[in-house]
Design a protein around this motif. Structure first.
Motif, PDB file in Angstrom:
ATOM      1  N   ASN A   1       6.123   7.421  -8.396  1.00  0.00           N
ATOM      2  CA  ASN A   1       5.118   8.183  -7.663  1.00  0.00           C
ATOM      3  C   ASN A   1       5.674   9.440  -7.009  1.00  0.00           C
ATOM      4  O   ASN A   1       4.915  10.247  -6.475  1.00  0.00           O
ATOM      5  CB  ASN A   1       4.445   7.286  -6.615  1.00  0.00           C
TER       6      ASN A   1
ATOM      7  N   THR B   1       2.591   8.974   1.383  1.00  0.00           N
ATOM      8  CA  THR B   1       2.463   7.720   2.131  1.00  0.00           C
ATOM      9  C   THR B   1       2.451   6.510   1.196  1.00  0.00           C
ATOM     10  O   THR B   1       2.910   5.426   1.565  1.00  0.00           O
ATOM     11  CB  THR B   1       1.182   7.732   2.983  1.00  0.00           C
ATOM     12  N   TYR B   2       1.943   6.697  -0.005  1.00  0.00           N
ATOM     13  CA  TYR B   2       1.953   5.610  -0.988  1.00  0.00           C
ATOM     14  C   TYR B   2       3.388   5.160  -1.244  1.00  0.00           C
ATOM     15  O   TYR B   2       3.686   3.968  -1.315  1.00  0.00           O
ATOM     16  CB  TYR B   2       1.296   6.094  -2.280  1.00  0.00           C
ATOM     17  N   ILE B   3       4.309   6.120  -1.387  1.00  0.00           N
ATOM     18  CA  ILE B   3       5.717   5.805  -1.633  1.00  0.00           C
ATOM     19  C   ILE B   3       6.332   5.107  -0.430  1.00  0.00           C
ATOM     20  O   ILE B   3       7.030   4.104  -0.558  1.00  0.00           O
ATOM     21  CB  ILE B   3       6.489   7.095  -1.976  1.00  0.00           C
TER      22      ILE B   3
ATOM     23  N   SER C   1       4.710  -3.068   1.675  1.00  0.00           N
ATOM     24  CA  SER C   1       3.468  -3.732   1.297  1.00  0.00           C
ATOM     25  C   SER C   1       3.725  -4.916   0.379  1.00  0.00           C
ATOM     26  O   SER C   1       3.142  -5.996   0.563  1.00  0.00           O
ATOM     27  CB  SER C   1       2.526  -2.728   0.617  1.00  0.00           C
TER      28      SER C   1
ATOM     29  N   ALA D   1      -1.287   1.668  -0.819  1.00  0.00           N
ATOM     30  CA  ALA D   1       0.102   1.359  -1.159  1.00  0.00           C
ATOM     31  C   ALA D   1       0.293  -0.135  -1.423  1.00  0.00           C
ATOM     32  O   ALA D   1      -0.157  -0.973  -0.646  1.00  0.00           O
ATOM     33  CB  ALA D   1       1.022   1.804  -0.022  1.00  0.00           C
TER      34      ALA D   1
ATOM     35  N   GLU E   1       5.005   1.472  -0.080  1.00  0.00           N
ATOM     36  CA  GLU E   1       4.958   0.647  -1.281  1.00  0.00           C
ATOM     37  C   GLU E   1       5.790  -0.637  -1.161  1.00  0.00           C
ATOM     38  O   GLU E   1       5.298  -1.746  -1.362  1.00  0.00           O
ATOM     39  CB  GLU E   1       5.460   1.480  -2.472  1.00  0.00           C
TER      40      GLU E   1
ATOM     41  N   PHE F   1       0.600  10.555  -2.634  1.00  0.00           N
ATOM     42  CA  PHE F   1       1.744   9.732  -3.008  1.00  0.00           C
ATOM     43  C   PHE F   1       2.838   9.717  -1.946  1.00  0.00           C
ATOM     44  O   PHE F   1       3.743   8.883  -2.008  1.00  0.00           O
ATOM     45  CB  PHE F   1       2.308  10.207  -4.348  1.00  0.00           C
TER      46      PHE F   1
ATOM     47  N   TRP G   1      -8.725   0.870   1.874  1.00  0.00           N
ATOM     48  CA  TRP G   1      -8.785   2.075   1.045  1.00  0.00           C
ATOM     49  C   TRP G   1     -10.229   2.478   0.751  1.00  0.00           C
ATOM     50  O   TRP G   1     -10.535   3.671   0.648  1.00  0.00           O
ATOM     51  CB  TRP G   1      -7.944   1.941  -0.216  1.00  0.00           C
TER      52      TRP G   1
ATOM     53  N   ALA H   1       7.363   3.073  -6.732  1.00  0.00           N
ATOM     54  CA  ALA H   1       7.497   4.103  -5.700  1.00  0.00           C
ATOM     55  C   ALA H   1       8.239   5.324  -6.241  1.00  0.00           C
ATOM     56  O   ALA H   1       7.834   6.470  -5.989  1.00  0.00           O
ATOM     57  CB  ALA H   1       8.225   3.540  -4.484  1.00  0.00           C
TER      58      ALA H   1
ATOM     59  N   GLY I   1      -3.381   7.117   0.587  1.00  0.00           N
ATOM     60  CA  GLY I   1      -2.124   6.630   0.020  1.00  0.00           C
ATOM     61  C   GLY I   1      -1.560   5.464   0.809  1.00  0.00           C
ATOM     62  O   GLY I   1      -1.089   4.475   0.233  1.00  0.00           O
ATOM     63  N   ALA I   2      -1.608   5.548   2.140  1.00  0.00           N
ATOM     64  CA  ALA I   2      -1.115   4.454   2.977  1.00  0.00           C
ATOM     65  C   ALA I   2      -1.953   3.194   2.784  1.00  0.00           C
ATOM     66  O   ALA I   2      -1.426   2.078   2.730  1.00  0.00           O
ATOM     67  CB  ALA I   2      -1.130   4.880   4.447  1.00  0.00           C
TER      68      ALA I   2
END
Length: 431
Positions: free
Chosen positions: A377, A63-65, A71, A119, A68, A61, A91, A374, A115-116
């Motif tokens: 997460n 890199t997901y955050i 993206s 996202a 986000e 999370f 992914w 975000a 995560g990246a």
């Protein structure tokens, strides 16, 4: 607005787009959460403690955050079809590549890459659905989309359990087969998105010209009436009190959907003491119940037009059930209460996104949805290591589950207040 025309158009969208989106989210959620089943044998092979596993699960999370919001901005620029396809292909490659890690640090690195890559997928789809469904049909549509996530656990947990039994095939451990086999469908579906997913109603050849025009006009009219209008600047998302309140609610709700999901097989194993396949099957049952609860809660909310108690009450009850599951003492009753807690927690998800997309529109909506997701997460980033640390320190999950339950009860109260507020401090004036 032609209700009959829109009703027929929505019926066609339900048949053409919703099943496909459900499949995409099913695959996405399997790739995100299959680490919970892999952990049943991966932790020992890689020498991971509960805290180290929690870090690996949660670091996704980080890199997901970070990616986000960018993206979702890029999605509005390039179109949902091309951007969602890009997300899925990248992914899928990373998810399959996790099969080849050989140390804790390599696992951390691959989870960061995953995560990246992923996202923006969930907020992107939510924004996309808001471009297809009038508000009166939106909660029901959101429920079907999120049923895909719940089904990911219903299908993915037993599937992952079976793949664990492939241990030794071609010299690979069972948990490596989990990552390898379950990562490939995302890549294939990414190319299918390019071919089959139209960007908006006017691009759908299977809608009549009248249906396209009616839907576009209806949704445009609703966007114009949103508290944060279609023409508002993206910066409005960061200055809106209501957006931040929604984000805080979603953060509290995520204590359950993220914290419990990533530890479900380990919690169930602690309760039952069964083998890997039995644990994975028992871990799937709560998510099957979640499908039922989401469907009926969202359907009733759309029919009655009531949002506040459909949003807040199930979440508060989920927290109460989780407290009961933690301290009741009987493993069978604990498991039943755990099933109810998960189902009630997930029941609020489609209502939440229906409420959110009724309040914001345009670029501000894309930013707001990404911002809300975000922030939620952050729970995914921080909570798994904390749960793992508590388990290592105390030998049980009791304190961690009490923390999660408290967050869910507080979130339920906040959810009712957000929708049913009568105080000027919580009202969002038209921007």
């Amino acid at each position: 607005m032609n209700l009959d025309t829109n009703t027929e158009a929505v019926r066609r969208i339900n048949l053409r787009i919703l099943p496909f989106l459900m499949l995409l989210y099913l695959v996405a959620y399997i790739d995100r959460s299959n680490i919970s089943v892999a952990a049943l044998s991966m932790n020992a092979e890689l020498g991971l403690t509960s805290q180290m596993y929690g870090l690996a699960a949660g670091i996704f999370f980080a890199t997901y955050i970070v990616f986000e919001i960018p993206s979702n901005v890029l999605l509005t620029r390039f179109g949902a079809r091309r951007w969602i396809a890009r997300i899925m292909i990248t992914w899928g490659i990373v998810a399959a590549g996790m099969a080849f890690v050989s140390s804790a640090h390599q696992l951390y690195g691959m989870r960061l890459l995953l995560g990246a890559a992923e996202a923006g997928f969930t907020p992107g789809i939510i924004y996309y659905l808001a471009k297809w469904y009038p508000s009166r049909d939106r909660a029901n549509a959101m429920s079907f989309f999120y049923i895909g996530a719940a089904l990911a656990s219903v299908i993915g947990l037993p599937l992952s359990g079976l793949l664990l039994n492939a241990h030794g095939t071609l010299g690979l451990s069972g948990w490596r087969w989990v990552f390898l086999i379950e990562g490939i469908p995302a890549v294939l579906l990414g190319f299918a998105v390019l071919k089959f997913l139209p960007d908006r109603p006017k691009d759908a050849a299977w809608l009549t010209a009248g249906q396209q025009d009616s839907l576009e006009r209806t949704i445009a009219a609703e966007e114009a009436e949103a508290p944060v209008s279609h023409h508002a600047s993206w910066s409005v998302a960061f200055s809106s009190i209501r957006v931040w309140l929604l984000a805080f609610f979603w953060l509290l709700q995520a204590f359950g959907t993220i914290g419990i999901t990533l530890f479900m097989p380990l919690i169930v194993k602690n309760l039952s003491g069964g083998g890997n396949l039995a644990v994975s099957l028992l871990s799937a049952v709560p998510f099957l119940a979640a499908c039922v609860f989401m469907f009926f809660n969202s359907r009733h909310s759309d029919r009655t037009g009531e949002r506040a108690f459909h949003l807040g009450l199930p979440l508060a009850l989920a927290g109460a059930c989780l407290l009961g599951a933690t301290y009741v003492g009987d493993p069978r009753l604990s498991y039943l209460l755990l099933v109810l807690s998960v189902a009630l927690n997930w029941a609020v998800i489609p209502i939440f996104w229906a409420v959110t997309t009724e309040l914001v529109s345009g670029l501000a909506a894309a930013i707001s949805i990404a911002l809300i997701n975000a922030l939620a997460n952050v729970a995914g980033l921080a909570l798994p290591p904390v749960i793992g640390w508590i388990k290592d320190s105390t030998g049980t999950y009791d304190i961690a589950l009490t923390l999660v339950a408290s967050a869910l009860i507080a979130g339920g109260v906040l959810g009712i207040a957000i929708v049913r507020t009568g105080t000027p401090a919580l009202r969002l004036s038209r921007q």
